[in-house]
Design an enzyme around this catalytic site. Structure first.
Site, PDB file in Angstrom:
ATOM      1  N   LYS A 286      14.317  15.915 -53.127  1.00  0.00           N
ATOM      2  CA  LYS A 286      13.239  14.951 -52.878  1.00  0.00           C
ATOM      3  C   LYS A 286      13.740  13.537 -53.130  1.00  0.00           C
ATOM      4  O   LYS A 286      14.636  13.330 -53.933  1.00  0.00           O
ATOM      5  CB  LYS A 286      12.081  15.209 -53.864  1.00  0.00           C
ATOM      6  CG  LYS A 286      11.214  16.405 -53.559  1.00  0.00           C
ATOM      7  CD  LYS A 286      10.076  16.491 -54.560  1.00  0.00           C
ATOM      8  CE  LYS A 286       9.190  17.687 -54.274  1.00  0.00           C
ATOM      9  NZ  LYS A 286       8.542  17.650 -52.947  1.00  0.00           N
ATOM     10  N   ARG A 360       5.610  28.293 -51.570  1.00  0.00           N
ATOM     11  CA  ARG A 360       5.210  29.443 -50.749  1.00  0.00           C
ATOM     12  C   ARG A 360       6.131  30.634 -50.978  1.00  0.00           C
ATOM     13  O   ARG A 360       5.730  31.782 -50.809  1.00  0.00           O
ATOM     14  CB  ARG A 360       5.160  29.030 -49.272  1.00  0.00           C
ATOM     15  CG  ARG A 360       6.488  28.632 -48.696  1.00  0.00           C
ATOM     16  CD  ARG A 360       6.348  27.857 -47.389  1.00  0.00           C
ATOM     17  NE  ARG A 360       5.904  26.483 -47.616  1.00  0.00           N
ATOM     18  CZ  ARG A 360       5.654  25.613 -46.634  1.00  0.00           C
ATOM     19  NH1 ARG A 360       5.792  25.976 -45.357  1.00  0.00           N
ATOM     20  NH2 ARG A 360       5.272  24.382 -46.919  1.00  0.00           N
TER      21      ARG A 360
HETATM   22  N1  BES Z   1       5.209  20.535 -54.683  1.00  0.00           N
HETATM   23  C1  BES Z   1       5.377  20.079 -53.344  1.00  0.00           C
HETATM   24  C2  BES Z   1       4.081  19.582 -52.709  1.00  0.00           C
HETATM   25  C3  BES Z   1       3.439  18.366 -53.301  1.00  0.00           C
HETATM   26  C4  BES Z   1       3.654  17.126 -52.741  1.00  0.00           C
HETATM   27  C5  BES Z   1       2.563  18.469 -54.353  1.00  0.00           C
HETATM   28  C6  BES Z   1       3.041  16.023 -53.256  1.00  0.00           C
HETATM   29  C7  BES Z   1       1.921  17.358 -54.880  1.00  0.00           C
HETATM   30  C8  BES Z   1       2.167  16.131 -54.310  1.00  0.00           C
HETATM   31  C9  BES Z   1       5.932  21.210 -52.485  1.00  0.00           C
HETATM   32  O1  BES Z   1       6.759  22.097 -53.111  1.00  0.00           O
HETATM   33  C10 BES Z   1       6.724  20.572 -51.390  1.00  0.00           C
HETATM   34  O2  BES Z   1       7.714  19.973 -51.694  1.00  0.00           O
HETATM   35  N2  BES Z   1       6.282  20.715 -50.148  1.00  0.00           N
HETATM   36  C11 BES Z   1       6.969  20.160 -49.038  1.00  0.00           C
HETATM   37  C12 BES Z   1       7.024  21.196 -47.940  1.00  0.00           C
HETATM   38  C13 BES Z   1       7.847  20.785 -46.757  1.00  0.00           C
HETATM   39  C14 BES Z   1       9.311  20.784 -47.129  1.00  0.00           C
HETATM   40  C15 BES Z   1       7.585  21.750 -45.653  1.00  0.00           C
HETATM   41  C16 BES Z   1       6.204  18.930 -48.572  1.00  0.00           C
HETATM   42  O3  BES Z   1       4.987  18.989 -48.516  1.00  0.00           O
HETATM   43  O4  BES Z   1       6.835  17.926 -48.328  1.00  0.00           O
HETATM   44 MN    MN Z   2       8.801  21.444 -53.082  1.00  0.00          MN
END
Ligand code: BES
Ligand code: MN
Ligand code: ZN
Length: 506
Positions: A286, A360
Site C-alpha cells: 500500500k 476475502r
Molecule cells: N483493508 C483493506 C480495505 C480498506 C481500505 C479498509 C480502506 C479500510 C479503509 C483491504 O484489505 C484492501 O486493501 N482492499 C483493496 C482491494 C483491492 C486490492 C482489490 C482495496 O480496496 O484497495
Molecule cells: Mn488489503
C-alpha cells in the site's frame, strides 16, 4: 473495566440534589411542560429566557449549561436539544447523552442525573429509550489513554455515574432493562474500540488470541484456538498464504456461546470477523499515506469478540458462534506473491493477483469453516474494500447477501442501533470479473464494483446457509469526533450485530 455506571432508579429529577441535571427540549417549543416547566419556574424563567433570546433553540446537538446558584438542589442544569418533535429518533437521545457526558467531564462532575424524554420516538418503548440513553452516555464518555505517559494512562477526570430517574414503577422496570442492554452494547463497542486503538505491535495475532482467552475465562464461553500446525492440517491455504509474509503466526479462533434455553443440537448463528492485525498490502504494498489506519483492519474480528462477550453477559437465550481468522499481512521474504495460487479449505483454488485483497482470502476459509457448523445463519463483518468507502462515504455499512430475510432483519436492527446498512447487488454476472486463466477464480475483480466483486468472491465460500456480508470499511474509522463517535476507530457494527441478536432472541 469501564468506570462509568448507568443506573435506573425510581424518582423525579425535580427537587433531587446532584452536581448536574440533564433536561431535554425540542426545537422551537416555547411552552415548557413537565420537569422543564418546574425547573424554569424554580430558576425564575431562566430557561425560557435562553429560548426567547435564541441562545438555545433545541436543535439536535444544541447544548447549554446553566448554573443554578442555589435556586434548585441541582448545582447545574444542562439543556440538551433533541431537534424537531416530529422527527424525533432514538439517535437524538444517543447524541444528546453523548454531549451531556462530555459536558459533565469538562465541568469535572463525577455523577449526573436525568430522566426519560417527555415523549418517545415513534414505535419505541422505555426499554429502547433507556438503552439508547445508556449507549450515548457510555460511548460519548470514551477516551483511549492507554499510552499517555502523563497520569499513568488514566484520564484526568472521570465521570463515574449517570442516574436515570423514572417516576413510575412500570416504566422504571422497562428503563432498567434498557439500561442493562445499553450497558452491554455500549461496553461492547468500547471494548472493540480499545482493541482497534492498540497499535499493531501490541495487538498481534497472539494478543487477539489472548483476548479471546480472557473472554472465555470471564464468561465461560467455550474456546478453540487453532494454531498454525492445525490450520495447515485442516488445509486453510488462503489464511496460511496471507500469513506467510509475517513473523507472526496466524490463528483461527472459534468462540462458542450456548445461552439458556438453547436446545441440544440447536443450529448456531455464526459471526465471522476479518482479523488482519495490520494490512501493509503485502507484496502489493500500500502507499504509506494513512497506512497507520490499517492497524484497525482487525475491526471485524474485534466486533465479533465484543458481541460474543456481550451476548454472554446479557445471557441471551441463543446459540452463537464467533469465528476469527487472524493474520498480519506483511511483505516478508516468504510472502505470497502476485500470481501465486492457494488452495482454500473449501477445496476451491484462488489465483492471488493482488496480495492486498487479503481480507476475502482469510474470510474464504472462515466462511467454509462455518459451513461445518450447520449454521442457521452466517454474518461476516469486515473492513473489506476501499471501494466501499468510495461508494458509501462515512455513514452507511455496505450489505450484500443471499438471504432476504436476514437482510431485512439487519436493516431493522441497523435503524434501531443507529448503525445503518445499505444494500448493494450480489449478482452472479459480476463473477465474470473474477475468472482466472489458471485457477477456479482470482482474488480481484478489476475496475468497477469493487465492493460487489469482493462479496461475490465471498459468496463462493458461503455456500449451504443463509448468509449476509457487511463491509465496514466505510464506517470503521472516523475522521472527526462526533457526539458519541470518537475520532479514529469507531467500532461501528458492534451494536448492529448485538441489536440483531437482542431483537431475535429476547
Ligand atoms: N483493508 C483493506 C480495505 C480498506 C481500505 C479498509 C480502506 C479500510 C479503509 C483491504 O484489505 C484492501 O486493501 N482492499 C483493496 C482491494 C483491492 C486490492 C482489490 C482495496 O480496496 O484497495
Ligand atoms: Mn488489503
Ligand atoms: Zn485489509
Amino acid at each position: 473495566m469501564n468506570k462509568l455506571q448507568v443506573e435506573a432508579k425510581l424518582g423525579r429529577v425535580e427537587g433531587q440534589s446532584s452536581d448536574m441535571v440533564v433536561l431535554f427540549l425540542f426545537e422551537g417549543e416555547t411552552t415548557l411542560k413537565h420537569e422543564a416547566a418546574w425547573f424554569d419556574k424554580a430558576l425564575h424563567g431562566a430557561i425560557i429566557d435562553t429560548i426567547r433570546t435564541g441562545e438555545f433553540d433545541g436543535k439536535a446537538g444544541d447544548v447549554l449549561p446553566m448554573h443554578a446558584q442555589g435556586k434548585v438542589p441541582a448545582k447545574r442544569v444542562l439543556l440538551i436539544g433533541l431537534g424537531k418533535r416530529r422527527e424525533f429518533k432514538l439517535d437524538a437521545l444517543r447524541q444528546g447523552m453523548g454531549h451531556a457526558v462530555k459536558r459533565a467531564r469538562q465541568a469535572k462532575v463525577s455523577g449526573f442525573i436525568g430522566t426519560l424524554p417527555p415523549v418517545f420516538p415513534k414505535g419505541c418503548t422505555a426499554v429502547d429509550v433507556g438503552q439508547a440513553m445508556t449507549e450515548g452516555t457510555v460511548l460519548g464518555n470514551y477516551q483511549f489513554t492507554a499510552y499517555r505517559s502523563d497520569g499513568n494512562g488514566t484520564p484526568r477526570h472521570e465521570v463515574t455515574q449517570f442516574t436515570l430517574l423514572v417516576p413510575d414503577k412500570v416504566r422504571l422496570k422497562q428503563a432498567a432493562e434498557g439500561v442493562r442492554r445499553g450497558t452491554a452494547t455500549g461496553e461492547a463497542a468500547v471494548f472493540a474500540r480499545d482493541l482497534c486503538n492498540h497499535p499493531s505491535n501490541v495487538m498481534t495475532p497472539s494478543r487477539i488470541a489472548d483476548e479471546a482467552k480472557a473472554i472465555a475465562k470471564e464468561t465461560g464461553v467455550s474456546l478453540k484456538i487453532l494454531e498454525k500446525k492445525e490450520i495447515e492440517e485442516l488445509g486453510m491455504g488462503a489464511l496460511l498464504g496471507v500469513a506467510r509474509g509475517s513473523h507472526e503466526p496466524p490463528k483461527f479462533i472459534i468462540l462458542d456461546y450456548k445461552g439458556p434455553k438453547t436446545a441440544k443440537g440447536s443450529k448456531p448463528t455464526v459471526f465471522v470477523g476479518k482479523t488482519i492485525t495490520f494490512d501493509t498490502g503485502g507484496i502489493s504494498l500500500k502507499p504509506s499515506e494513512n497506512m497507520e489506519q490499517m492497524k484497525a483492519d482487525m475491526t471485524g474480528g474485534a466486533e465479533v469478540l465484543a458481541s460474543v462477550r456481550a451476548a454472554a453477559r446479557l445471557k441471551l437465550p441463543m446459540h452463537l458462534v464467533g469465528i476469527l481468522p487472524v493474520a498480519e499481512n506483511m511483505p516478508g521474504g516468504r510472502a505470497m506473491k502476485p500470481g501465486d495460487i492457494v488452495k482454500t479449505l473449501s477445496g476451491k483454488t484462488v489465483e492471488v493477483q493482488n496480495t492486498d485483497a487479503e481480507g476475502r482470502l482469510i474470510l474464504a476459509d472462515g466462511l467454509a469453516y462455518a459451513a461445518r457448523l450447520d449454521p442457521a445463519a452466517v454474518i461476516d463483518i469486515a473492513t473489506l474494500t476501499g471501494a466501499c468507502v468510495v461508494a458509501l462515504g462515512q455513514f452507511a455499512i455496505g450489505m450484500l447477501g443471499t438471504s432476504d430475510a436476514l437482510k431485512r432483519r439487519l436493516q431493522a436492527a441497523g435503524q434501531k442501533a443507529g448503525e445503518r446498512v445499505w444494500e448493494m447487488p450480489l449478482w452472479d454476472e459480476y463473477f465474470e470479473q473474477l475468472r482466472s486463466d489458471v485457477a477456479d477464480m482470482r482474488n480481484i475483480g478489476g475496475r468497477g464494483g469493487g465492493m460487489i466483486t469482493a462479496a461475490v468472491f465471498l459468496s463462493k465460500f458461503a455456500e449451504g446457509y443463509p448468509w449476509v456480508h457487511l463491509d465496514i470499511a466505510s464506517t470503521d474509522w472516523s475522521e472527526r469526533e462526533r457526539a458519541y463517535i470518537p475520532k479514529g476507530p469507531t467500532a461501528i457494527g458492534t451494536r448492529l450485530l448485538l441489536q440483531y441478536l437482542i431483537d431475535h432472541s429476547l
